[in-house]
Design a protein around this motif. Structure first.
Motif, PDB file in Angstrom:
ATOM      1  N   TYR A   1       0.565  -1.643   0.032  1.00 51.56           N
ATOM      2  CA  TYR A   1       0.140   0.031   0.050  1.00 51.56           C
ATOM      3  C   TYR A   1       0.709   1.344   0.112  1.00 51.56           C
ATOM      4  O   TYR A   1       0.472   1.990  -0.527  1.00 51.56           O
ATOM      5  CB  TYR A   1      -0.753  -0.117   1.654  1.00 51.56           C
ATOM      6  N   LEU A   2       1.962   1.306   0.638  1.00 52.20           N
ATOM      7  CA  LEU A   2       2.901   2.417   0.654  1.00 52.20           C
ATOM      8  C   LEU A   2       4.248   2.609  -0.240  1.00 52.20           C
ATOM      9  O   LEU A   2       4.693   3.595  -0.368  1.00 52.20           O
ATOM     10  CB  LEU A   2       3.279   2.138   2.039  1.00 52.20           C
TER      11      LEU A   2
ATOM     12  N   ILE B   1       2.534  -0.469  -4.620  1.00 53.33           N
ATOM     13  CA  ILE B   1       1.030  -0.025  -5.402  1.00 53.33           C
ATOM     14  C   ILE B   1       1.265   1.015  -6.625  1.00 53.33           C
ATOM     15  O   ILE B   1       1.032   1.453  -7.629  1.00 53.33           O
ATOM     16  CB  ILE B   1       0.231   0.375  -4.576  1.00 53.33           C
ATOM     17  N   PHE B   2       2.666   2.171  -6.298  1.00 49.37           N
ATOM     18  CA  PHE B   2       3.075   3.511  -6.986  1.00 49.37           C
ATOM     19  C   PHE B   2       3.901   2.957  -7.881  1.00 49.37           C
ATOM     20  O   PHE B   2       4.149   3.447  -8.812  1.00 49.37           O
ATOM     21  CB  PHE B   2       3.071   4.527  -5.365  1.00 49.37           C
TER      22      PHE B   2
ATOM     23  N   ILE C   1     -14.930   6.447   4.227  1.00 50.07           N
ATOM     24  CA  ILE C   1     -13.942   7.039   3.801  1.00 50.07           C
ATOM     25  C   ILE C   1     -12.341   5.991   3.544  1.00 50.07           C
ATOM     26  O   ILE C   1     -12.323   6.308   2.109  1.00 50.07           O
ATOM     27  CB  ILE C   1     -13.575   8.063   4.232  1.00 50.07           C
ATOM     28  N   GLY C   2     -12.106   5.332   3.693  1.00 48.09           N
ATOM     29  CA  GLY C   2     -10.835   4.849   3.781  1.00 48.09           C
ATOM     30  C   GLY C   2     -10.822   3.502   2.860  1.00 48.09           C
ATOM     31  O   GLY C   2     -10.343   3.148   2.061  1.00 48.09           O
TER      32      GLY C   2
ATOM     33  N   TYR D   1     -11.782   4.318  -0.460  1.00 45.67           N
ATOM     34  CA  TYR D   1     -10.465   4.651  -1.208  1.00 45.67           C
ATOM     35  C   TYR D   1     -10.055   3.193  -1.847  1.00 45.67           C
ATOM     36  O   TYR D   1      -9.878   2.920  -3.104  1.00 45.67           O
ATOM     37  CB  TYR D   1     -10.344   5.207  -0.820  1.00 45.67           C
ATOM     38  N   LEU D   2     -10.018   2.112  -1.295  1.00 45.66           N
ATOM     39  CA  LEU D   2      -9.270   1.555  -1.133  1.00 45.66           C
ATOM     40  C   LEU D   2     -10.038   0.086  -2.063  1.00 45.66           C
ATOM     41  O   LEU D   2      -8.983  -0.678  -2.458  1.00 45.66           O
ATOM     42  CB  LEU D   2      -9.001   0.688   0.440  1.00 45.66           C
TER      43      LEU D   2
ATOM     44  N   THR E   1     -10.930   0.557  -4.296  1.00 48.11           N
ATOM     45  CA  THR E   1     -10.021   1.210  -5.976  1.00 48.11           C
ATOM     46  C   THR E   1      -8.806   1.296  -6.219  1.00 48.11           C
ATOM     47  O   THR E   1      -8.513   0.754  -7.102  1.00 48.11           O
ATOM     48  CB  THR E   1     -10.368   3.186  -6.654  1.00 48.11           C
ATOM     49  N   THR E   2      -8.300  -0.252  -5.232  1.00 53.70           N
ATOM     50  CA  THR E   2      -7.168  -0.428  -5.256  1.00 53.70           C
ATOM     51  C   THR E   2      -6.578  -2.181  -5.998  1.00 53.70           C
ATOM     52  O   THR E   2      -5.979  -2.401  -5.459  1.00 53.70           O
ATOM     53  CB  THR E   2      -6.275  -0.465  -4.510  1.00 53.70           C
TER      54      THR E   2
ATOM     55  N   PRO F   1     -10.011  -0.303 -10.827  1.00 51.01           N
ATOM     56  CA  PRO F   1      -9.994   0.691 -10.397  1.00 51.01           C
ATOM     57  C   PRO F   1     -10.990   0.643  -9.787  1.00 51.01           C
ATOM     58  O   PRO F   1     -12.089   0.587  -8.694  1.00 51.01           O
ATOM     59  CB  PRO F   1     -10.303   2.633 -10.739  1.00 51.01           C
TER      60      PRO F   1
ATOM     61  N   ARG G   1      -3.299  -6.262 -12.269  1.00 51.09           N
ATOM     62  CA  ARG G   1      -3.289  -5.065 -12.758  1.00 51.09           C
ATOM     63  C   ARG G   1      -2.552  -4.243 -13.602  1.00 51.09           C
ATOM     64  O   ARG G   1      -1.549  -4.164 -13.894  1.00 51.09           O
ATOM     65  CB  ARG G   1      -3.687  -3.662 -11.739  1.00 51.09           C
TER      66      ARG G   1
ATOM     67  N   GLU H   1      -0.572  -1.258 -14.556  1.00 53.19           N
ATOM     68  CA  GLU H   1      -0.041  -0.100 -14.513  1.00 53.19           C
ATOM     69  C   GLU H   1       0.046   1.541 -15.746  1.00 53.19           C
ATOM     70  O   GLU H   1       1.016   0.523 -16.652  1.00 53.19           O
ATOM     71  CB  GLU H   1       1.218  -0.211 -13.709  1.00 53.19           C
TER      72      GLU H   1
END
Lengths: 210, 703
Positions: free
Chosen positions: A98-99, A102-103, A179-180, A183-184, A186-187, A191, A208, A210
């Motif tokens: 996640y941190l 994912i990016f 909210i979390g 949002y999550l 979409t991960t 999405p 996915r 990317e």
């Protein structure tokens, strides 16, 4: 992209989830109408908001018990239980994903299927949510609703001066979770893949792009 | 001998029996009268008391002696005078002077009773002198002076008959205990010296039964003689407008023989004794009328107490029909001043005698009976009617402190469950809120706002300000704009706290910390003014004029304020120099005056949830206080140091947060740490989502 043949979420799970979701959103909205009646009057008078809040609250409680019944009888509760032998390692891997991962377009560290629906962080989050925050919120809400029915119990726990803020705090935490959670959601692989899975039951296979 | 040939005792026995029979009949008729009134009709039958002899202190007919009427002899022949007068209208705390009782109810040590005879109040800033003072400097209000000032309403008997040692005045046992005995002295207004009071000359005032029970009672005439210290004739003066008593040009009272029957009894249709009509209660308690279009709460130079303190008007007519004074916006007020008055309820319908068989509580809670068919009979009631009338619990009225909440509460007449269908959580609302909170949401009259004895005006007295009016209260052109109450918590009948509406009266006064009591008015006068000459006015000391006055050497209203610490220090110095008070402290006291009259019906009552359950809840309304209040002085509320004054704004306002701390008002109450933590968690989730999502999008573009 392809679609797996075995549904990730059964019909029962999906119906349970969406009832819970709608109820939570409505409870937050009606809760806002009660907590901020002069700024959030979307339900007309506060009396209406209060009435809806109670009705929806009971719907949520019923749905929660049905969910509990289903997960136990269908032996699906194990989805929510962290595997203690590799929990820490798995949680770190998921957090790293996640941190960081994912990016970078890294694949999800845990494949999801009908037998393994939740990653370690989801397991501990939902376990806490369904076993601590939800019962806490149900209990504080029920006590406030039942003030005229069980006045002595109501007073024993401190009355409205304790229950009011306690229920408000729970509501904020639920809102933060929503909210979390949204949002999550979409991960996933795309999405909307997780959202689609919760609607159709099937998640798109493959990683996915990317 | 006007009684005829039979012995007096036998005649009196017959009279007593006759009285009972008549009163039994009268009580029966009065029930018709109540029913008729309740239906909005004029009562066709009225309680008729039998003809009686008016007797003097020796039991002789006043027609033959021309002496003052003795109610002890006249009324006491049939009714238990001692029993009746051992009640709060007559005693005002005198029979509650019990240090243990006072301590148990949390009164400050300088109060000697919970009633107006013994309890300090910022409004007159006077304190009853306790028995046993040895220093003239410790003498403030003595019993004779109290009677000249308060005896017009406090209806004789009790305080007006017995000294502070319990002896009946003008009897052999009644003797001063030393030269400063507060029952036998008074402070001379001009010389300031404590001088003996001549009870032989003034006489005493027995219970004035007429002021409540005679429809033509004249409070004005009574006030005149009481204020002059002519106590003996006070009860005769009450009858000055009844045609029974004639006041001559010298102010002496004689009797009009035409008002008497041939047998020497006074004509019953002239004296017309009855249950107290509300007009009689109104003479002291507040403006009350069945159907008045002219509201005049200032009578005989006194503002009627309830109207003065809380602005209540108990009147059955519609506000829109008011001819005088000028009520702003009355055109839209097509409803009565008080819904109970409009329904024909009199004062005694709620504030009844607790042992009146027709009105009393019929149950016996000790035996778990909701109805008790046997009990005190009507004859016993007529002999010994309990004059500790049923009452609520109205701050700051603490008299008769062990018998508060003896009247029927609203819920004992109204079935609120049936009439509040719109209201969720009825039990909670009814428990947390007094009915008055929604049903007296606004006062359409004026009332006291402040009374400051901490700074004396050039009249030698305090500055009084009013709320709810534009202009002077005696000016017919003044516009009455009314006001909205502040809310405080008070104990309900079962002891739990409930929120109720009040008017707030703010006082500024000096407290003598060395003596542990408020500084007396005469002491403040000595500090502020030069020695007063006979017939002269009040002249400020030069230091006061220099510090507070402007160039013209006059202290106008805006300048009469403690806006700098130096001005407070100056008055402290003057109090030390001229009165010897070493450690005075300027204090603010906010006094809540609860509202229970001027009740509105359902159409005008608050029904909007957001009135209370919103950020700007009326329950937290910051009622404006006295804009002359100094900053940095201790604030007292209901006798205890509680800071209920918010001085952070332009004008000082009432801050009831500490008083309503035990109430969580949904939609209004916020627990700061909950809100901070809650919003931080929401903001954290949003922030995380945005930043995380943004980086994901950036990462996707790069790849």
């Amino acid at each position: 992209m392809t679609t797996s043949t075995e549904p990730l979420y059964s019909l029962h799970e999906r119906v349970w989830h969406w009832i819970q979701a709608v109820a939570l959103v409505l409870l937050v909205l009606t809760g806002f109408a009660i907590h901020f009646p002069d700024r959030f009057g979307i339900f007309g008078s506060m009396v209406h908001a209060l009435a809806w809040h109670s009705v929806i609250g009971f719907a949520l409680i019923a749905n929660a018990f049905l969910g509990l019944f289903y997960h136990f009888t269908a032996e699906k509760y194990h989805h929510f239980l962290p595997k203690m032998d590799d929990f820490t390692e798995g949680a770190v891997r998921q957090a790293r994903f996640y941190l960081y991962g994912i990016f970078k377009g890294e694949p999800h560290p845990f494949e999801t299927n009908s037998r393994h629906k939740l990653n370690p962080l989801q397991r501990v989050t939902y376990l806490s949510l369904l076993n601590i925050l939800l019962p806490y919120q149900i209990l504080t809400g029920l006590l406030m609703w039942g003030v005229t029915r069980w006045p002595s119990t109501f007073q024993k726990v401190g009355g409205l001066t304790v229950l009011g803020p306690a229920h408000s705090l729970g509501s904020y935490l639920f809102l933060a979770f929503l909210i979390g959670h949204i949002y999550l959601a979409t991960t996933g692989k795309t999405p909307f893949s997780l959202l689609r899975a919760m609607i159709t039951g099937f998640e798109e296979s493959g990683h996915r792009k990317e | 001998m006007i009684f005829g040939k039979r012995p007096l005792q036998a005649r009196m026995g017959k009279i007593t029996r006759l009285c009972k029979s008549w009163l039994l009949l009268a009580l029966f008729f009065s029930s018709f009268s109540i029913m008729a009134e309740a239906q909005g009709k004029q009562p066709s039958l009225r309680l008729a008391h039998p003809s009686i002899f008016l007797k003097d202190e020796d039991g002789k007919n006043v027609l033959s002696t021309n002496k003052a009427i003795s109610t002890r002899q006249t009324c006491g022949a049939c009714h238990d005078y001692a029993f009746i007068t051992d009640s709060f209208h007559f005693q005002q705390g005198k029979n509650e002077m019990n240090p243990g009782l006072m301590k148990g109810h949390g009164f400050a040590g300088f109060n000697t009773s919970p009633g107006m005879f013994g309890k300090f109040s910022i409004l007159p800033n006077r304190q009853l002198t306790p028995v046993g003072v040895a220093n003239p400097g410790d003498v403030d209000l003595t019993q004779p002076e109290w009677l000249t000032k308060c005896g017009v309403c406090h209806t004789g008997g009790g305080i007006s008959e017995f000294d502070l040692h319990g002896h009946r005045l003008l009897t052999a046992d009644a003797k001063p205990h030393g030269p400063l005995d507060p029952s036998y002295t008074i402070r001379d207004r001009i010389t300031g010296k404590v001088v003996p009071w001549d009870w032989q000359k003034s006489g005493i005032t027995e219970a004035d039964c007429f002021i409540c029970h005679a429809p033509k009672a004249s409070r004005g005439d009574r006030r005149e003689v009481v204020a002059a210290g002519n106590f003996r004739w006070a009860n005769n003066a009450t009858l000055a407008k009844s045609d029974i008593v004639v006041k001559d040009t010298k102010g002496n009272f004689t009797y009009n023989r035409k008002a008497f029957n041939a047998d020497g009894t006074v004509k019953s249709e002239i004296l017309n004794l009855s249950d107290p009509p509300l007009e009689n209660c109104a003479q002291c308690h507040g403006f009350s009328a069945r159907n008045a279009s002219t509201i005049q709460p200032i009578q005989h130079a006194d503002i009627l107490r309830g109207t003065e303190k809380a602005g209540w008007i108990y009147n059955g007519s519609k506000i829109s029909e008011t001819v005088s004074p000028r009520i702003v916006g009355k055109e839209k007020m097509d409803y009565p001043w008080d819904v109970h008055a409009a329904k024909g309820l009199g004062c005694i319908d709620c504030h009844f005698s607790p042992n009146n068989p027709g009105r009393k509580f019929q149950g016996d809670s000790e035996k778990h009976l909701s109805y008790k068919p046997v009990g005190e009979g009507i004859a016993e009631y007529l002999k010994r009617p309990d004059h500790n009338f049923a009452r609520g619990n109205i701050p700051p009225e603490t008299v008769n402190i062990t018998r508060h909440n003896t009247m029927r509460g609203c819920a004992e007449c109204h079935d609120a469950e049936k009439t509040h269908a719109f209201l969720p959580y009825k039990t909670q609302h009814f428990k947390a809120l007094a009915c008055q909170t929604c049903h007296i949401s606004e006062v359409h009259f004026w009332a006291y706002r402040s009374d400051e004895w901490g700074f004396l005006m050039d009249t030698g007295a305090s500055r009084i300000t009013f709320r709810g009016i534009r202009g002077d209260i005696v000016d017919p052109d003044s516009e009455i704009i009314g006001f909205k109450p502040a809310y405080v918590s008070t104990p309900a009948k079962d002891g739990h706290l409930e929120i109720r509406p009040t008017n707030l009266i703010t006082g500024l006064y000096w407290f003598d910390k060395t003596k542990g009591r408020p500084v007396f008015t005469w002491q403040i006068q000595k500090a502020f003014f030069l020695d007063r000459q006979v017939g002269g006015g009040w002249e400020y000391r030069p230091e006061i004029v220099k510090a507070f006055g402007d160039k013209d050497g006059i202290i106008d209203f805006p300048q009469a304020r403690y806006d700098t610490p130096e001005k407070i220090a100056l008055v402290k110095r003057l109090l030390l120099e001229h009165v010897g008070i070493a450690d005075p402290e300027l204090r603010i006291e906010v006094v809540p005056w609860a509202m229970s009259h001027s009740t509105m019906g359902k159409a005008q009552a608050i029904k909007d949830c957001k009135a209370c359950h919103a950020k700007n809840s009326i329950l937290r309304r910051p009622m404006e206080l006295n804009d002359f209040l100094p900053k940095g002085v201790p604030v007292y509320y209901a006798g205890k140091q509680v800071n209920v004054v918010d001085q952070s704004g332009k004008e000082p306002t009432f801050d009831n947060r500490s008083l309503l701390r035990s109430f969580y008002i949904i939609g209004n109450s916020r627990v700061l740490w909950v809100e901070i933590l809650g919003w931080l968690s929401v903001a954290g989730a949003l922030l995380f989502s945005f930043i995380h999502g943004f980086i994901r999008i950036l990462g996707a573009k790069k790849s």
